[in-house]
Write a protein that holds these residues in place. Structure first.
Motif, PDB file in Angstrom:
ATOM      1  N   ASN A  66       0.824  -1.213   0.000  1.00 24.65           N
ATOM      2  CA  ASN A  66       0.000   0.000   0.000  1.00 24.65           C
ATOM      3  C   ASN A  66       0.857   1.262   0.000  1.00 24.65           C
ATOM      4  O   ASN A  66       0.521   2.266   0.629  1.00 24.65           O
ATOM      5  N   GLY A  67       1.986   1.185  -0.701  1.00 25.17           N
ATOM      6  CA  GLY A  67       2.820   2.367  -0.872  1.00 25.17           C
ATOM      7  C   GLY A  67       3.900   2.557   0.167  1.00 25.17           C
ATOM      8  O   GLY A  67       4.756   3.426   0.000  1.00 25.17           O
ATOM      9  N   GLN A  83       9.345   1.883   6.593  1.00 22.91           N
ATOM     10  CA  GLN A  83       8.859   3.252   6.433  1.00 22.91           C
ATOM     11  C   GLN A  83       7.698   3.544   7.394  1.00 22.91           C
ATOM     12  O   GLN A  83       7.605   4.646   7.947  1.00 22.91           O
ATOM     13  N   GLN A  84       6.812   2.573   7.560  1.00 24.71           N
ATOM     14  CA  GLN A  84       5.704   2.752   8.502  1.00 24.71           C
ATOM     15  C   GLN A  84       6.214   2.963   9.922  1.00 24.71           C
ATOM     16  O   GLN A  84       5.700   3.801  10.670  1.00 24.71           O
ATOM     17  N   LEU A  85       7.234   2.187  10.290  1.00 30.10           N
ATOM     18  CA  LEU A  85       7.817   2.330  11.622  1.00 30.10           C
ATOM     19  C   LEU A  85       8.420   3.717  11.791  1.00 30.10           C
ATOM     20  O   LEU A  85       8.212   4.374  12.821  1.00 30.10           O
ATOM     21  N   ALA A  86       9.171   4.172  10.788  1.00 34.68           N
ATOM     22  CA  ALA A  86       9.801   5.488  10.865  1.00 34.68           C
ATOM     23  C   ALA A  86       8.758   6.595  10.985  1.00 34.68           C
ATOM     24  O   ALA A  86       8.905   7.518  11.801  1.00 34.68           O
TER      25      ALA A  86
END
Length: 236
Positions: A184-185, A190-193
């Protein structure tokens, strides 16, 4: 072509980074110094107790403790020193235990828990972990006067006692080969960051509002962290 404003912003950002790194380094050094002092104190107290016991036995026993007794005392001193030198001073807290920690101790306990998770996190987000740790340290004395039963206290507890651990635990549940795979992009890394950056910003905002005495704004802010990394969203 960078403008003067861009260069000033870059210099300001570099200064903030250096200040944060220096604060983190000082905090880490203080923590190590305190831990070393505690270990030395425990070793000294334990060894003193053993020596006092040996002296008392020497007076009580008709022939004293003898050569074998002296060797036994020496061995016990060595083993005690090694034990207190390597044994952990404190048992690391668990994420589940954070919900039961008193509010005043929650930032420090959460910081300790987060530090145990640090080695398993990707290198790019460790600076965020350090930044959150610094802010939690700043938040600790502010909560000394905050009533546990207020809505403002509930917001603080929700953020650092529930949402932060859940974000890190959600990331840890993802198989390592999938952590850089976009879904989903965004990849889990990246989600964690993004989640840690948002929490870092939120703690800073909370600290400011508590310092200003604006507890109503803190309690009614109603912001929801856009942390979507849960079991149902994790890659299979």
């Amino acid at each position: 072509m960078p403008t003067d404003v861009d260069r000033e912003l870059a210099r300001a950002e570099a200064l903030l980074d250096r200040t944060r790194d220096r604060h983190v380094s000082q905090r880490s050094r203080r923590t190590k110094e305190v831990e070393f002092a505690k270990r030395v104190g425990r070793i000294a107290a334990a060894d003193a107790l053993i020596l006092v016991g040996a002296i008392v036995l020497g007076f009580i026993l008709p022939n004293g403790i003898g050569l074998f007794g002296a060797l036994g005392v020496a061995l016990l001193l060595i083993l005690t020193t090694i034990f207190f030198a390597v044994f952990p001073l404190n048992v690391p807290p668990t994420a589940e235990a954070l919900a039961q920690v008193p509010l005043k101790a929650l930032p420090a306990t959460t910081e300790r828990w987060l530090e145990t998770q640090r080695p398993a996190l990707p290198a790019p987000v460790r600076t965020l972990v350090d930044s959150i740790g610094v802010k939690l340290e700043t938040l600790t004395p502010q909560l000394a006067t905050l009533d546990e039963g207020t809505p403002a206290a509930a917001e603080v507890r929700k953020l650092i006692g529930e949402q932060l651990p859940e974000l890190v635990k959600g990331y840890a549940r993802v198989p390592e080969p999938l952590r850089k795979v976009e879904r989903n992009g965004l990849s889990p890394d990246q989600q964690l960051a993004q989640g840690l950056q948002l929490i870092d910003d939120e703690i800073a905002e909370m600290t400011t509002q508590i310092a200003q005495g604006d507890l109503d704004a803190l309690a009614t802010r109603g912001r929801y962290l856009q942390i979507r990394y849960r079991d149902e969203d994790a890659p299979a």
